[in-house]
Structures are given as C-alpha cells and as structure tokens.
Design a protein around this motif. Structure first.
Motif, mmCIF file in Angstrom:
data_model
loop_
_atom_site.group_PDB
_atom_site.id
_atom_site.type_symbol
_atom_site.label_atom_id
_atom_site.label_comp_id
_atom_site.label_asym_id
_atom_site.label_seq_id
_atom_site.Cartn_x
_atom_site.Cartn_y
_atom_site.Cartn_z
ATOM 1 N N ASP A 174 0.849 -1.192 0.000
ATOM 2 C CA ASP A 174 0.000 0.000 0.000
ATOM 3 C C ASP A 174 0.888 1.248 0.000
ATOM 4 O O ASP A 174 1.909 1.313 0.677
ATOM 5 N N ASN B 45 -12.992 -3.217 2.272
ATOM 6 C CA ASN B 45 -14.055 -2.221 2.354
ATOM 7 C C ASN B 45 -14.904 -2.334 1.088
ATOM 8 O O ASN B 45 -14.379 -2.240 -0.021
ATOM 9 N N GLY C 97 -16.020 2.861 3.547
ATOM 10 C CA GLY C 97 -14.668 3.421 3.449
ATOM 11 C C GLY C 97 -13.930 3.052 2.177
ATOM 12 O O GLY C 97 -12.731 3.326 2.060
ATOM 13 N N GLU D 100 -12.375 3.513 -1.174
ATOM 14 C CA GLU D 100 -11.966 4.682 -1.963
ATOM 15 C C GLU D 100 -11.548 4.298 -3.365
ATOM 16 O O GLU D 100 -11.731 5.070 -4.300
ATOM 17 N N VAL D 101 -10.975 3.112 -3.498
ATOM 18 C CA VAL D 101 -10.588 2.623 -4.829
ATOM 19 C C VAL D 101 -11.575 1.520 -5.199
ATOM 20 O O VAL D 101 -11.647 0.485 -4.520
ATOM 21 N N HIS E 141 -10.137 -5.100 -3.494
ATOM 22 C CA HIS E 141 -8.825 -5.330 -2.882
ATOM 23 C C HIS E 141 -8.993 -5.786 -1.449
ATOM 24 O O HIS E 141 -9.943 -5.400 -0.769
ATOM 25 N N HIS F 68 -6.988 -5.689 2.047
ATOM 26 C CA HIS F 68 -5.858 -5.158 2.815
ATOM 27 C C HIS F 68 -5.309 -6.322 3.648
ATOM 28 O O HIS F 68 -6.064 -6.978 4.372
HETATM 29 P P1 AMP Z 1 -9.866 1.552 0.356
HETATM 30 O O1 AMP Z 1 -10.080 2.772 1.204
HETATM 31 O O2 AMP Z 1 -10.236 0.276 1.046
HETATM 32 O O3 AMP Z 1 -10.485 1.685 -1.024
HETATM 33 O O4 AMP Z 1 -8.298 1.443 0.174
HETATM 34 C C1 AMP Z 1 -7.606 1.938 -0.931
HETATM 35 C C2 AMP Z 1 -6.140 1.788 -0.609
HETATM 36 O O5 AMP Z 1 -5.405 1.930 -1.811
HETATM 37 C C3 AMP Z 1 -5.619 2.842 0.372
HETATM 38 O O6 AMP Z 1 -5.059 2.186 1.508
HETATM 39 C C4 AMP Z 1 -4.562 3.589 -0.444
HETATM 40 O O7 AMP Z 1 -3.461 3.995 0.323
HETATM 41 C C5 AMP Z 1 -4.193 2.551 -1.500
HETATM 42 N N1 AMP Z 1 -3.647 3.084 -2.744
HETATM 43 C C6 AMP Z 1 -4.179 4.073 -3.528
HETATM 44 N N2 AMP Z 1 -3.411 4.272 -4.612
HETATM 45 C C7 AMP Z 1 -2.385 3.392 -4.532
HETATM 46 C C8 AMP Z 1 -1.240 3.102 -5.350
HETATM 47 N N3 AMP Z 1 -1.005 3.766 -6.492
HETATM 48 N N4 AMP Z 1 -0.390 2.132 -4.950
HETATM 49 C C9 AMP Z 1 -0.613 1.467 -3.794
HETATM 50 N N5 AMP Z 1 -1.653 1.682 -2.991
HETATM 51 C C10 AMP Z 1 -2.532 2.634 -3.338
#
Ligand code: AMP
Length: 109
Positions: free
Chosen positions: A29, A82, A88, A90-91, A95, A97
C-alpha cells in the motif's frame, strides 16, 4: 475507465509487488497503516465483493492471500475489504488489505 489498480496491473503505474500470478497481484500500500500493509487484487476489474465472482477467481484470491502472507513471512495478520463508499472504499477495484507487523487492536470486529 480510469482505475488506478488496473493501471498498476498494466504496468502503467509503479508498485512494489510481493506476489503475482495469472489472476491476482499483491503490492505494498502506498500509504501504509501498519508495518506491513499489502493489497491483494484480482487482475481483472471487479468493483468489490458485492459483484458476482467466479469460483476460480474466488479460489485464486484466497490462494493469493495465503501465498502473499507466506512471502511476507508473517504469522498473524488481518484481512479487510471495504465494500462500498459508506464502508470506506476509496478505490473501486476489489482489494484485500493484508495488515500485519503489530499487535492489532480489537477495533470493531
Ligand atoms: P480503500 O479505502 O479500502 O479503497 O483502500 C484503498 C487503498 O489503496 C488505500 O489504503 C490507499 O493507500 C491505497 N492506494 C491508492 N493508490 C495506490 C497506489 N497507487 N499504490 C498502492 N496503494 C494505493
């Protein structure tokens, strides 16, 4: 679609890859919340766990987590996924964690 994790899979963005096979990829991450904080993703775009996931991909994800943890050489770890904005996420590319390297607080679960 401009998905940051799809761009990592395509090699358009850098990542510190821990494990990779035909179906999944694990990388550190960018903003770690623990000494070890790795994300395991499917290579094909799936939004989150609310989407239908074919059994062979589900199996590859579970196997990928196990293989990643083995490579990280940790014994105890926590998996978080998430699913949805209110949770929570965001992407919006599925994925998991993988968090380890500290005594984890009980949190909400
Ligand atoms: P979530 O809030 O569960 O969607 O987590 C998204 C995660 O993606 C966060 O912990 C970010 O720090 C991580 N993240 C976003 N962009 C990148 C990237 N380019 N490389 C690695 N991790 C990323």
């Amino acid at each position: 679609m401009d998905c940051v994790f799809c761009r990592i899979v395509k090699g358009e963005l850098p990542a510190r890859v821990v494990y990779e096979d035909e179906q999944v990829m694990a990388f550190h991450d960018i903003n770690p919340q623990a000494p070890i904080h790795v994300l395991l993703i499917p290579k094909r775009h799936v939004e989150n766990l609310s989407e239908e996931i074919p059994p062979e991909l589900a199996h590859a994800l579970v196997r990928g987590i196990r293989e990643t943890v083995r490579r990280l050489n940790v014994r105890d770890y926590r998996i978080i996924s998430n699913s949805g904005r209110d949770a929570g996420q965001e992407v919006f590319h599925l994925h998991f964690h993988i968090i380890a390297g500290l005594e984890l607080p009980p949190d909400t679960v």
